[in-house]
Design a protein around this motif. Structure first.
Motif, PDB file in Angstrom:
ATOM      1  N   ASN A  61       0.851  -1.184   0.117  1.00  0.00           N
ATOM      2  CA  ASN A  61      -0.081  -0.233  -0.173  1.00  0.00           C
ATOM      3  C   ASN A  61       0.827   0.880  -0.121  1.00  0.00           C
ATOM      4  N   ASP A  62       1.311   0.936  -0.347  1.00  0.00           N
ATOM      5  CA  ASP A  62       2.667   2.197  -0.503  1.00  0.00           C
ATOM      6  C   ASP A  62       3.118   3.076  -3.313  1.00  0.00           C
ATOM      7  N   LYS A 105      -8.649  -0.450   9.790  1.00  0.00           N
ATOM      8  CA  LYS A 105      -8.303   0.570   9.070  1.00  0.00           C
ATOM      9  C   LYS A 105      -7.270  -0.986   8.441  1.00  0.00           C
ATOM     10  N   GLU A 106      -5.778  -1.274   9.827  1.00  0.00           N
ATOM     11  CA  GLU A 106      -4.784  -1.127   8.961  1.00  0.00           C
ATOM     12  C   GLU A 106      -4.812  -2.732   8.178  1.00  0.00           C
ATOM     13  N   TRP A 108      -6.922  -3.622   6.037  1.00  0.00           N
ATOM     14  CA  TRP A 108      -7.965  -3.298   5.008  1.00  0.00           C
ATOM     15  C   TRP A 108      -6.892  -2.312   3.967  1.00  0.00           C
ATOM     16  N   GLU A 109      -5.936  -1.572   4.708  1.00  0.00           N
ATOM     17  CA  GLU A 109      -4.943  -1.401   3.782  1.00  0.00           C
ATOM     18  C   GLU A 109      -3.775  -1.745   3.522  1.00  0.00           C
ATOM     19  N   LEU A 113      -6.345  -2.328  -0.058  1.00  0.00           N
ATOM     20  CA  LEU A 113      -5.710  -1.816  -0.931  1.00  0.00           C
ATOM     21  C   LEU A 113      -4.610  -2.132  -1.399  1.00  0.00           C
ATOM     22  N   GLY A 114      -4.117  -2.912  -0.667  1.00  0.00           N
ATOM     23  CA  GLY A 114      -2.610  -3.231  -0.620  1.00  0.00           C
ATOM     24  C   GLY A 114      -2.812  -3.863  -2.083  1.00  0.00           C
ATOM     25  N   SER A 160     -11.211  -8.110   5.626  1.00  0.00           N
ATOM     26  CA  SER A 160      -9.719  -8.034   4.292  1.00  0.00           C
ATOM     27  C   SER A 160      -9.555  -8.651   3.044  1.00  0.00           C
TER      28      SER A 160
END
Length: 253
Positions: A61-62, A105-106, A108-109, A113-114, A160
């Protein structure tokens, strides 16, 4: 014979490292081992032993990091044929009513999303694979199945992964040449898997890394759009009679 170029994320330990070790021993294979710390001793040792292993920095996720990692692969190998999106977290166990929102949040991120960030960074190079049948594999979990719910009290992780499973279906539908599949690796005796085992009253997770890796690669090797894509595969059917065993070749969504 031309090389097959792989990117494995979360590659410095557990399932990811097991996948890289196995792939590195194959002929005509180049493996990019993505890890938050590409200088991890496990990867340094493996790269010293196998010249076809290339550790690269990968942070889930970066966007800027993922773009840089794909650019490095393009510069070094000129192509990308198979992505195994293995990086993920599972570190929260307890009832939904008492689980901090930050845990959702962590998870899912990183886990959901990653996956989006990785595909968006890689899709142009991946879809240009000279094989004509590139593969995007998401390492999911049986705990992400809605139809076969596992009461393990790990809703940040399970939700997630279920969301990322949807992304696999979307990738399959949107890309005529892409083979997109989700794979449940089993409940594996890694640091992460054993943490979950202890939280559920077991001394350790029941599946070895070697068994999981063998099953995962059996789904990827020879995968085709027609028979493999847009589906949620079990690493193998298990018949132990335990709540976490999945007796079918595919996991219900």
């Amino acid at each position: 014979m031309s090389n097959t170029v792989y990117l494995v994320t979360g590659a410095n330990r557990g399932i990811g490292l097991g996948l890289v070790i196995t792939l590195a021993a194959r002929p005509n294979t180049i493996v990019f081992a993505g890890a938050r710390d590409p200088n991890a001793q496990s990867l340094k040792d493996l790269a010293a032993k196998h010249s076809n292993v290339h550790p690269i920095k990968f942070v889930a996720n970066d966007p800027s990091n993922n773009a840089a990692a794909i650019a490095e692969i393009k510069k070094s190998a000129g192509q990308l044929d198979v992505i195994i999106a293995n990086a993920g977290i599972a570190k929260s166990y307890g009832p939904l009513a008492k689980t901090p929102l930050e845990e959702y949040k962590e998870h899912w991120e990183v886990n959901t999303l990653g996956t989006v960030v990785l595909y968006q960074a890689a899709h142009e190079l991946l879809l240009a694979s000279p094989t004509g049948a590139p593969i995007f594999t998401y390492i999911s979990t049986g705990a992400g199945s809605l139809a076969r719910y596992m009461p393990m009290q790990n809703s940040p992780y399970g939700s997630s992964k279920a969301a990322a499973n949807f992304l696999v279906k979307a990738l399959d539908a949107e890309n005529p040449s892409l083979i997109a599949l989700a794979i449940s690796p089993g409940w594996v005796a890694t640091d992460m898997g054993n943490m979950g085992a202890v939280a559920n009253g077991l001394p350790e997770a029941p599946v070895t890394i070697e068994d999981s890796v063998g099953g995962i690669l059996s789904r990827i090797d020879g995968a085709t759009k027609e028979k493999s894509s847009g589906r949620f595969w079990n690493f193998k059917a298990t018949f132990g009679g335990n709540p976490w065993d999945i007796e079918t070749e595919e996991v219900p969504w």
